[in-house]
Scaffold this active site. Sequence first.
Site, PDB file in Angstrom:
ATOM      1  N   THR A  10     -37.440  64.533  53.664  1.00 36.10           N
ATOM      2  CA  THR A  10     -36.100  64.856  53.153  1.00 36.10           C
ATOM      3  C   THR A  10     -36.145  65.654  51.854  1.00 36.10           C
ATOM      4  OG1 THR A  10     -36.081  62.734  52.001  1.00 36.10           O
ATOM      5  CG2 THR A  10     -34.991  62.798  54.149  1.00 36.10           C
ATOM      6  N   SER A  35     -31.188  54.603  52.744  1.00 37.19           N
ATOM      7  CA  SER A  35     -30.372  54.830  51.558  1.00 37.19           C
ATOM      8  C   SER A  35     -28.928  54.478  51.893  1.00 37.19           C
ATOM      9  CB  SER A  35     -30.480  56.303  51.170  1.00 37.19           C
ATOM     10  OG  SER A  35     -29.452  56.645  50.283  1.00 37.19           O
ATOM     11  N   SER A  36     -28.190  54.004  50.905  1.00 40.05           N
ATOM     12  CA  SER A  36     -26.799  53.621  51.183  1.00 40.05           C
ATOM     13  C   SER A  36     -25.903  54.850  51.302  1.00 40.05           C
ATOM     14  CB  SER A  36     -26.277  52.696  50.085  1.00 40.05           C
ATOM     15  OG  SER A  36     -26.221  53.415  48.879  1.00 40.05           O
ATOM     16  N   SER A  89     -41.314  62.428  42.214  1.00 41.93           N
ATOM     17  CA  SER A  89     -41.876  63.717  41.818  1.00 41.93           C
ATOM     18  C   SER A  89     -41.361  64.232  40.468  1.00 41.93           C
ATOM     19  CB  SER A  89     -41.575  64.764  42.909  1.00 41.93           C
ATOM     20  OG  SER A  89     -40.198  65.087  42.875  1.00 41.93           O
ATOM     21  N   THR A 132     -51.084  68.564  42.463  1.00 46.37           N
ATOM     22  CA  THR A 132     -50.165  69.297  41.586  1.00 46.37           C
ATOM     23  C   THR A 132     -50.852  69.912  40.371  1.00 46.37           C
ATOM     24  OG1 THR A 132     -48.377  68.917  39.985  1.00 46.37           O
ATOM     25  CG2 THR A 132     -49.617  66.994  40.630  1.00 46.37           C
ATOM     26  N   GLU A 134     -49.779  69.595  37.565  1.00 46.68           N
ATOM     27  CA  GLU A 134     -49.661  68.612  36.485  1.00 46.68           C
ATOM     28  C   GLU A 134     -50.995  67.933  36.194  1.00 46.68           C
ATOM     29  OE1 GLU A 134     -46.928  67.422  34.370  1.00 46.68           O
ATOM     30  OE2 GLU A 134     -46.374  69.460  34.878  1.00 46.68           O
ATOM     31  N   TYR A 156     -46.844  60.524  35.932  1.00 45.57           N
ATOM     32  CA  TYR A 156     -46.851  61.269  37.202  1.00 45.57           C
ATOM     33  C   TYR A 156     -48.196  61.963  37.398  1.00 45.57           C
ATOM     34  CZ  TYR A 156     -45.871  65.126  40.456  1.00 45.57           C
ATOM     35  OH  TYR A 156     -45.930  66.025  41.496  1.00 45.57           O
ATOM     36  N   LYS A 160     -50.987  61.147  40.268  1.00 45.37           N
ATOM     37  CA  LYS A 160     -51.416  62.199  41.197  1.00 45.37           C
ATOM     38  C   LYS A 160     -52.927  62.448  41.077  1.00 45.37           C
ATOM     39  CE  LYS A 160     -47.783  63.810  43.522  1.00 45.37           C
ATOM     40  NZ  LYS A 160     -47.720  64.082  44.947  1.00 45.37           N
TER      41      LYS A 160
HETATM   42  P1  NAP Z   1     -38.937  66.131  46.246  1.00 45.60           P
HETATM   43  O1  NAP Z   1     -37.924  67.171  46.607  1.00 45.60           O
HETATM   44  O2  NAP Z   1     -38.702  65.266  45.063  1.00 45.60           O
HETATM   45  O3  NAP Z   1     -39.156  65.210  47.545  1.00 45.60           O
HETATM   46  C1  NAP Z   1     -39.863  64.013  47.465  1.00 45.60           C
HETATM   47  C2  NAP Z   1     -39.785  63.309  48.803  1.00 45.60           C
HETATM   48  O4  NAP Z   1     -40.483  62.057  48.717  1.00 45.60           O
HETATM   49  C3  NAP Z   1     -38.354  62.966  49.249  1.00 45.60           C
HETATM   50  O5  NAP Z   1     -38.272  63.101  50.637  1.00 45.60           O
HETATM   51  C4  NAP Z   1     -38.229  61.508  48.859  1.00 45.60           C
HETATM   52  O6  NAP Z   1     -37.285  60.789  49.619  1.00 45.60           O
HETATM   53  C5  NAP Z   1     -39.636  61.023  49.205  1.00 45.60           C
HETATM   54  N1  NAP Z   1     -39.980  59.754  48.565  1.00 45.60           N
HETATM   55  C6  NAP Z   1     -39.897  59.419  47.256  1.00 45.60           C
HETATM   56  N2  NAP Z   1     -40.309  58.155  47.074  1.00 45.60           N
HETATM   57  C7  NAP Z   1     -40.660  57.680  48.295  1.00 45.60           C
HETATM   58  C8  NAP Z   1     -41.133  56.434  48.761  1.00 45.60           C
HETATM   59  N3  NAP Z   1     -41.327  55.390  47.948  1.00 45.60           N
HETATM   60  N4  NAP Z   1     -41.408  56.301  50.090  1.00 45.60           N
HETATM   61  C9  NAP Z   1     -41.175  57.324  50.945  1.00 45.60           C
HETATM   62  N5  NAP Z   1     -40.699  58.517  50.560  1.00 45.60           N
HETATM   63  C10 NAP Z   1     -40.453  58.692  49.257  1.00 45.60           C
HETATM   64  O7  NAP Z   1     -40.367  66.817  46.039  1.00 45.60           O
HETATM   65  P2  NAP Z   1     -40.891  68.262  46.490  1.00 45.60           P
HETATM   66  O8  NAP Z   1     -40.563  69.225  45.406  1.00 45.60           O
HETATM   67  O9  NAP Z   1     -40.475  68.529  47.874  1.00 45.60           O
HETATM   68  O10 NAP Z   1     -42.468  68.042  46.424  1.00 45.60           O
HETATM   69  C11 NAP Z   1     -43.198  67.557  47.547  1.00 45.60           C
HETATM   70  C12 NAP Z   1     -44.509  66.955  47.081  1.00 45.60           C
HETATM   71  O11 NAP Z   1     -45.267  67.941  46.374  1.00 45.60           O
HETATM   72  C13 NAP Z   1     -44.374  65.798  46.109  1.00 45.60           C
HETATM   73  O12 NAP Z   1     -45.434  64.920  46.356  1.00 45.60           O
HETATM   74  C14 NAP Z   1     -44.536  66.436  44.737  1.00 45.60           C
HETATM   75  O13 NAP Z   1     -45.012  65.475  43.817  1.00 45.60           O
HETATM   76  C15 NAP Z   1     -45.554  67.499  45.057  1.00 45.60           C
HETATM   77  N6  NAP Z   1     -45.522  68.707  44.232  1.00 45.60           N
HETATM   78  C16 NAP Z   1     -44.347  69.387  44.048  1.00 45.60           C
HETATM   79  C17 NAP Z   1     -44.354  70.564  43.326  1.00 45.60           C
HETATM   80  C18 NAP Z   1     -43.103  71.377  43.125  1.00 45.60           C
HETATM   81  O14 NAP Z   1     -43.092  72.241  42.235  1.00 45.60           O
HETATM   82  N7  NAP Z   1     -42.063  71.183  43.935  1.00 45.60           N
HETATM   83  C19 NAP Z   1     -45.565  71.058  42.786  1.00 45.60           C
HETATM   84  C20 NAP Z   1     -46.744  70.343  43.034  1.00 45.60           C
HETATM   85  C21 NAP Z   1     -46.708  69.176  43.754  1.00 45.60           C
HETATM   86  P3  NAP Z   1     -35.726  60.734  49.177  1.00 45.60           P
HETATM   87  O15 NAP Z   1     -35.124  62.027  49.673  1.00 45.60           O
HETATM   88  O16 NAP Z   1     -35.232  59.550  49.900  1.00 45.60           O
HETATM   89  O17 NAP Z   1     -35.689  60.616  47.692  1.00 45.60           O
HETATM   90  O1  F7E Z   2     -39.744  71.024  34.098  1.00 40.17           O
HETATM   91  C1  F7E Z   2     -38.876  71.930  30.691  1.00 40.17           C
HETATM   92  C2  F7E Z   2     -39.711  70.685  30.896  1.00 40.17           C
HETATM   93  O2  F7E Z   2     -38.816  69.183  35.501  1.00 40.17           O
HETATM   94  C3  F7E Z   2     -40.350  72.260  33.833  1.00 40.17           C
HETATM   95  C4  F7E Z   2     -42.309  68.871  39.616  1.00 40.17           C
HETATM   96  O3  F7E Z   2     -42.013  69.471  40.851  1.00 40.17           O
HETATM   97  O4  F7E Z   2     -43.595  70.774  38.906  1.00 40.17           O
HETATM   98  C5  F7E Z   2     -42.486  69.962  38.570  1.00 40.17           C
HETATM   99  O5  F7E Z   2     -42.671  69.343  37.305  1.00 40.17           O
HETATM  100  C6  F7E Z   2     -40.397  72.487  32.335  1.00 40.17           C
HETATM  101  C7  F7E Z   2     -40.945  71.300  31.553  1.00 40.17           C
HETATM  102  O6  F7E Z   2     -40.755  70.574  36.341  1.00 40.17           O
HETATM  103  C8  F7E Z   2     -35.417  70.866  30.784  1.00 40.17           C
HETATM  104  O7  F7E Z   2     -39.964  70.025  29.665  1.00 40.17           O
HETATM  105  C9  F7E Z   2     -36.652  72.135  29.533  1.00 40.17           C
HETATM  106  O8  F7E Z   2     -41.821  71.760  30.562  1.00 40.17           O
HETATM  107  O9  F7E Z   2     -38.548  71.576  36.268  1.00 40.17           O
HETATM  108  P1  F7E Z   2     -39.365  70.551  35.597  1.00 40.17           P
HETATM  109  P2  F7E Z   2     -42.198  69.999  35.941  1.00 40.17           P
HETATM  110  O10 F7E Z   2     -42.124  68.944  34.940  1.00 40.17           O
HETATM  111  O11 F7E Z   2     -43.053  71.180  35.612  1.00 40.17           O
HETATM  112  C10 F7E Z   2     -44.848  70.082  38.990  1.00 40.17           C
HETATM  113  C11 F7E Z   2     -45.905  71.087  39.389  1.00 40.17           C
HETATM  114  C12 F7E Z   2     -44.795  68.885  39.853  1.00 40.17           C
HETATM  115  O12 F7E Z   2     -45.782  68.515  40.483  1.00 40.17           O
HETATM  116  C13 F7E Z   2     -43.582  68.028  39.732  1.00 40.17           C
HETATM  117  O13 F7E Z   2     -43.443  67.199  40.886  1.00 40.17           O
HETATM  118  O14 F7E Z   2     -39.067  72.683  31.875  1.00 40.17           O
HETATM  119  N1  F7E Z   2     -37.442  71.655  30.528  1.00 40.17           N
HETATM  120  N2  F7E Z   2     -35.408  71.658  29.655  1.00 40.17           N
HETATM  121  C14 F7E Z   2     -36.698  70.871  31.317  1.00 40.17           C
HETATM  122  N3  F7E Z   2     -37.005  70.190  32.434  1.00 40.17           N
HETATM  123  C15 F7E Z   2     -36.006  69.501  33.049  1.00 40.17           C
HETATM  124  N4  F7E Z   2     -36.274  68.847  34.203  1.00 40.17           N
HETATM  125  N5  F7E Z   2     -34.741  69.462  32.536  1.00 40.17           N
HETATM  126  C16 F7E Z   2     -34.384  70.130  31.401  1.00 40.17           C
HETATM  127  O15 F7E Z   2     -33.244  70.083  30.965  1.00 40.17           O
END
Ligand code: NAP
Ligand code: F7E
Length: 351
Positions: A10, A35-36, A89, A132, A134, A156, A160
């Site tokens: 999702t 989810s509700s 995430s 990631t 991160e 996080y 990871k």
């Molecule tokens: P996302 O939009 O936050 O989606 C996370 C998914 O995990 C959702 O389907 C969520 O379900 C599900 N989930 C959370 N907790 C769970 C649990 N306890 N049991 C089962 N499912 C659960 O994340 P995304 O951006 O698609 O990222 C996908 C993956 O790549 C994640 O593992 C993230 O950490 C990793 N990642 C993301 C990025 C990025 O920039 N997007 C970069 C590097 C790595 P609900 O919809 O019910 O909340």
């Molecule tokens: O923040 C700054 C914040 O929350 C990016 C996840 O998908 O990518 C994501 O993590 C930057 C950070 O992403 C706001 O401090 C400023 O420096 O969009 P973000 P993230 O933390 O980089 C990595 C690769 C993952 O794996 C994660 O799952 O933006 N920032 N002002 C802010 N960030 C947020 N969220 N909100 C603000 O208002």
Amino acid sequence: MKIALITGVTGQDGSYLAELLLEKDYQVHGIIRRSSSYNLDRLDEIHIEGVKKNENFHLHYGDMTDSMNVIRLISETQPDEIYNLAAQSHVKVSFDMPEYTADVDGVGTLRILEAVRILKLSEKTRIYQASTSELYGKVQEVPQSETTPFYPRSPYGVAKMYGFWITKNYRESYNMFAVNGILFNHESERRGEEFVTRKITLAAARIAYGKQEKLYLGNLDAKRDWGYAKDYVECMWLMLQHDTPEDFVIATGEMHTVREFVEKTFLEVGINIKWEGEGVNEIGIDLKTGKTIIKVEEKYFRPAEVEQLMGDPSKAEDLLKWDSKKTSFDELIKKMVAFDIKKKNLEVYES
Ligand code: NAP
Ligand code: F7E
């Protein structure tokens, strides 16, 4: 017909990946949480509960914290490929919920690997782990590649890190095809609204249409390597089709500040931003109206920040023939803004 199981179906990536695999004629099984309120919006293209069905797409209730559920679902679906995308995430939220984040993002990965081993599917099932950028946190070199040492900066990132190493450990210990995609930030029209890019594109659309007064942000100087999610899920699939199980960095190789993302996004809706002040007192002013439309708010700062991230995608380009330049930074912003304006997600919104 190949069978795939996607955890986190999702989410942003899960929904794009499910669409990609269905196009490739897979049977796709996705795990959803109870989810509700309705939580399947991102799957609208392929599934609407009680309305629209794709006969090759199947949803199952589950949770990464429930080992028995994970074992049963893998046993019942007998997947050729598992994509472990489920995670808590959000980096900032992980400081508030460190134990839960460790359980889902760290031990959750172990639950998948161990289930495959217990069920004697190690030879059949290939596993993709959503690692990631991160992991690099306080970066030890620029750009970051598959050989750059890790230095995570959040619960996080640390959770990871366990996921990364346990995946590698199962690969080396049990000869499993289990790989890490070290993906840098990737965004899209489906990005969660609490991540900085989507927060900015939605706010720009709302402010331009008079539905929101101000946008409150944290660290404007953070630098990220932002790509397009649809391009990145393709790479997840490519990694599992590769001859040998290997880890890959997926990135664009470009870095931009949050400030730059704000400026370009607002220009896209016809607003020029002028910055004034410093640190928490910095404001962004609409040059035409003189109104303050951006403010910095301390609550969005993190206890430890990742100041900069930029990946080196050469290994994926060479071995997987993946195109890291498919969607540019400017195109990404244009797509997100166009969607947020069209979607008219413009109900009155108080930050
Ligand atoms: P996302 O939009 O936050 O989606 C996370 C998914 O995990 C959702 O389907 C969520 O379900 C599900 N989930 C959370 N907790 C769970 C649990 N306890 N049991 C089962 N499912 C659960 O994340 P995304 O951006 O698609 O990222 C996908 C993956 O790549 C994640 O593992 C993230 O950490 C990793 N990642 C993301 C990025 C990025 O920039 N997007 C970069 C590097 C790595 P609900 O919809 O019910 O909340
Ligand atoms: O923040 C700054 C914040 O929350 C990016 C996840 O998908 O990518 C994501 O993590 C930057 C950070 O992403 C706001 O401090 C400023 O420096 O969009 P973000 P993230 O933390 O980089 C990595 C690769 C993952 O794996 C994660 O799952 O933006 N920032 N002002 C802010 N960030 C947020 N969220 N909100 C603000 O208002």
